[in-house]
Write a protein that holds these residues in place. Sequence first.
Motif, PDB file in Angstrom:
ATOM      1  N   GLU A 331      -7.095 -62.127  33.138  1.00 39.43           N
ATOM      2  CA  GLU A 331      -8.291 -62.368  33.934  1.00 39.43           C
ATOM      3  C   GLU A 331      -8.188 -61.609  35.259  1.00 39.43           C
ATOM      4  OE1 GLU A 331      -9.224 -66.531  34.335  1.00 39.43           O
ATOM      5  OE2 GLU A 331     -10.533 -66.108  36.048  1.00 39.43           O
ATOM      6  N   ARG A 332      -9.288 -61.034  35.708  1.00 42.62           N
ATOM      7  CA  ARG A 332      -9.336 -60.357  37.004  1.00 42.62           C
ATOM      8  C   ARG A 332     -10.537 -60.874  37.787  1.00 42.62           C
ATOM      9  NH1 ARG A 332      -5.987 -55.659  36.830  1.00 42.62           N
ATOM     10  NH2 ARG A 332      -4.133 -56.562  35.930  1.00 42.62           N
ATOM     11  N   CYS A 333     -10.595 -60.512  39.079  1.00 38.25           N
ATOM     12  CA  CYS A 333     -11.698 -61.020  39.890  1.00 38.25           C
ATOM     13  C   CYS A 333     -13.049 -60.527  39.362  1.00 38.25           C
ATOM     14  CB  CYS A 333     -11.509 -60.628  41.348  1.00 38.25           C
ATOM     15  SG  CYS A 333     -11.479 -58.839  41.615  1.00 38.25           S
ATOM     16  N   TYR A 334     -13.026 -59.424  38.622  1.00 33.61           N
ATOM     17  CA  TYR A 334     -14.293 -58.861  38.142  1.00 33.61           C
ATOM     18  C   TYR A 334     -14.497 -59.075  36.643  1.00 33.61           C
ATOM     19  CZ  TYR A 334     -10.830 -55.247  37.138  1.00 33.61           C
ATOM     20  OH  TYR A 334      -9.698 -54.607  36.709  1.00 33.61           O
ATOM     21  N   LYS A 335     -13.563 -59.752  35.969  1.00 37.35           N
ATOM     22  CA  LYS A 335     -13.720 -59.932  34.504  1.00 37.35           C
ATOM     23  C   LYS A 335     -12.889 -61.108  33.978  1.00 37.35           C
ATOM     24  CE  LYS A 335     -10.904 -57.605  31.728  1.00 37.35           C
ATOM     25  NZ  LYS A 335      -9.700 -58.432  31.752  1.00 37.35           N
ATOM     26  N   LYS A 336     -13.274 -61.553  32.763  1.00 38.57           N
ATOM     27  CA  LYS A 336     -12.484 -62.583  32.084  1.00 38.57           C
ATOM     28  C   LYS A 336     -11.359 -61.922  31.285  1.00 38.57           C
ATOM     29  CE  LYS A 336     -15.509 -66.566  31.173  1.00 38.57           C
ATOM     30  NZ  LYS A 336     -15.686 -66.740  32.591  1.00 38.57           N
ATOM     31  N   ALA A 337     -10.416 -62.744  30.785  1.00 31.37           N
ATOM     32  CA  ALA A 337      -9.353 -62.208  29.937  1.00 31.37           C
ATOM     33  C   ALA A 337      -9.896 -61.918  28.541  1.00 31.37           C
ATOM     34  CB  ALA A 337      -8.205 -63.215  29.842  1.00 31.37           C
ATOM     35  N   TYR A 338      -9.572 -60.746  28.017  1.00 35.55           N
ATOM     36  CA  TYR A 338      -9.939 -60.445  26.632  1.00 35.55           C
ATOM     37  C   TYR A 338      -8.795 -60.837  25.714  1.00 35.55           C
ATOM     38  CZ  TYR A 338     -13.464 -57.483  28.910  1.00 35.55           C
ATOM     39  OH  TYR A 338     -14.471 -57.022  29.689  1.00 35.55           O
ATOM     40  N   SER A 339      -9.132 -61.120  24.451  1.00 31.57           N
ATOM     41  CA  SER A 339      -8.083 -61.456  23.482  1.00 31.57           C
ATOM     42  C   SER A 339      -7.244 -60.216  23.192  1.00 31.57           C
ATOM     43  CB  SER A 339      -8.712 -61.953  22.178  1.00 31.57           C
ATOM     44  OG  SER A 339      -9.351 -60.862  21.525  1.00 31.57           O
ATOM     45  N   HIS A 340      -6.059 -60.466  22.623  1.00 32.39           N
ATOM     46  CA  HIS A 340      -5.183 -59.356  22.233  1.00 32.39           C
ATOM     47  C   HIS A 340      -5.905 -58.408  21.279  1.00 32.39           C
ATOM     48  CE1 HIS A 340      -1.724 -57.200  20.597  1.00 32.39           C
ATOM     49  NE2 HIS A 340      -2.069 -57.606  19.390  1.00 32.39           N
ATOM     50  N   GLU A 341      -6.646 -59.000  20.323  1.00 32.83           N
ATOM     51  CA  GLU A 341      -7.312 -58.172  19.314  1.00 32.83           C
ATOM     52  C   GLU A 341      -8.384 -57.287  19.949  1.00 32.83           C
ATOM     53  OE1 GLU A 341      -6.684 -61.428  19.031  1.00 32.83           O
ATOM     54  OE2 GLU A 341      -5.057 -61.185  17.549  1.00 32.83           O
ATOM     55  N   LEU A 342      -9.185 -57.896  20.846  1.00 31.85           N
ATOM     56  CA  LEU A 342     -10.240 -57.111  21.502  1.00 31.85           C
ATOM     57  C   LEU A 342      -9.609 -56.022  22.388  1.00 31.85           C
ATOM     58  CD1 LEU A 342     -13.185 -56.569  22.132  1.00 31.85           C
ATOM     59  CD2 LEU A 342     -13.125 -58.367  23.881  1.00 31.85           C
ATOM     60  N   THR A 343      -8.561 -56.393  23.107  1.00 29.26           N
ATOM     61  CA  THR A 343      -7.853 -55.427  23.956  1.00 29.26           C
ATOM     62  C   THR A 343      -7.401 -54.225  23.135  1.00 29.26           C
ATOM     63  OG1 THR A 343      -7.081 -57.187  25.416  1.00 29.26           O
ATOM     64  CG2 THR A 343      -5.873 -55.112  25.480  1.00 29.26           C
ATOM     65  N   MET A 344      -6.750 -54.509  21.997  1.00 27.18           N
ATOM     66  CA  MET A 344      -6.253 -53.428  21.147  1.00 27.18           C
ATOM     67  C   MET A 344      -7.407 -52.554  20.659  1.00 27.18           C
ATOM     68  SD  MET A 344      -2.956 -53.393  20.897  1.00 27.18           S
ATOM     69  CE  MET A 344      -2.734 -52.301  19.507  1.00 27.18           C
ATOM     70  N   ARG A 345      -8.529 -53.218  20.226  1.00 35.81           N
ATOM     71  CA  ARG A 345      -9.677 -52.452  19.725  1.00 35.81           C
ATOM     72  C   ARG A 345     -10.223 -51.524  20.790  1.00 35.81           C
ATOM     73  NH1 ARG A 345     -11.524 -56.748  16.886  1.00 35.81           N
ATOM     74  NH2 ARG A 345     -13.068 -57.381  18.446  1.00 35.81           N
ATOM     75  N   MET A 346     -10.337 -52.067  22.027  1.00 39.55           N
ATOM     76  CA  MET A 346     -10.910 -51.253  23.114  1.00 39.55           C
ATOM     77  C   MET A 346     -10.018 -50.056  23.432  1.00 39.55           C
ATOM     78  SD  MET A 346     -12.324 -54.258  25.634  1.00 39.55           S
ATOM     79  CE  MET A 346     -12.988 -53.178  26.899  1.00 39.55           C
TER      80      MET A 346
END
Lengths: 398, 117
Positions: A331-346
Amino acid sequence: MESVEKEADREVNREDNQNTGRKDNRDAGSDRKKILITDDSELNRTILINILGDDYDVVEATNGEEAIAILKDQGDTIDLLLLDYVMPKMDGFQVLNEMSRFRWKVDIPVIIISAENDQSFIVKAYELGASDYITRPFNSILVRHRVESIMRLHLNEKKMVDLAVSQITEKHQNNSMMVHILSGIVEFRNGESGRHILNVQTITEMLVREFMRISDQYRFSEEEIVMIPTAAALHDIGKISIPSSILNKPGALTHAEFTVMKAHTTEGYTMLRSIKTYRDKPLIQMASGVCRWHHERFNGKGYPDGLVGDDIPIAAQIVSLADVYDALSSERCYKKAYSHELTMRMILKGECGVFNPLLIECLKNLANVIPERLRDASPERAYKEDIQRIIENTLRSE
Amino acid sequence: MTIREMYEATGADYDDVLARLMGKEELVKRLVLKYDKDPNYDKLKNAISINSYQDAFEAAHTIKGLAANLGFARLYTASAALTEKLRAQAYEDLAPLFEDVCRAQEELLEKIEAVDD
């Protein structure tokens, strides 16, 4: 007369000391060394026990299998193994092989005792890692001396390694403690999770090892493998000079704000390079490069210098991928945490820029283990293991 | 018969054995008197009778080592020769070497029997 009495006193004292000395020796069970005698002949074991039993505790095994079972069970209490060669079930050489399979030979020296006096046989025993070789018929005095000196030699070597490990670990831990404090300050000011640095370090180290496994393009020494994650901890240190209104702005940055933000790379570089005393040190060289170039991209579309491909130092390439992974999945001040799977896809779709294809390969190979490793990571984790590896490699290469 | 007389009667060097075992006559005697209970000779005989050559090799090898340490010179020479034949898997001419071991063993046990307790 007086002198005679004194002499007598001294004599009594000496005897007392001797007695207590001996008593201590007997009582201090942990001080007495323990020998495992492995021989299928009872009479042979009896001979050895008669020779060694006064000075050592003795455990007996009647064949190789039994010896291995005893080593499995109480190996850490055994200081030396006397090993017959010809035995039913498992012979002496098979025992040596088993021992190296479990890495026990590192801890327990082995002396082979055998009626074999063929030279090639003796050479083979040494090759398999025996510390010494005694042929039958043996002289009891020789057996005692060999046993004692092999034990002493082994103990000295072990002491030396332990000492080196503890000293280097201490020094390294102090270093990395300072690095953690420093990067923690930056992290705190950025309002980051508090695990960002640790995560980047963990992923960085995993990427380095995987990179070495699949490619021989770079050969990192064990020291470098430890150094890259340390340098990684400093990658955002330049953010200390960025106004917190920009650092912690919840929404998107304006073009002007982004220009300021981008300067954290060159700021970090300049900060580290301006420390005259340390700027030639390998760690500072590496860390300053990581600061400056961890936002470069493989296709030249990154900043601040727009370097292309392997003009970007490999440490910076690795840290930038680790940084992106953790930025997306936390999580960052400008965004939520993405899942591992979404992170990998991106990342794989190139939404965060282009990375070295080999590093992408590494990330894909590690995909299954990264989430778990990040959960288990702790700052003190694995330092001892790293250092142990360095020292063992050094000793081996001598 | 003393232990020294026993060694001399089998053509062995008692002083050499004594020197190797810390000069302790009691120890040498204790070990020698234990030898007649050692199972390796029976193991060897059994193994030879059923052509179980690996077992025979192990037993002969152990006898060789024991004979070396205890200074049983004749038994050592005989068992060493048999060990090498077995190692070389030259099974067809085992018999005379095996008989040598038997003779040396029996002579030795006879002499040990005669040692005063």
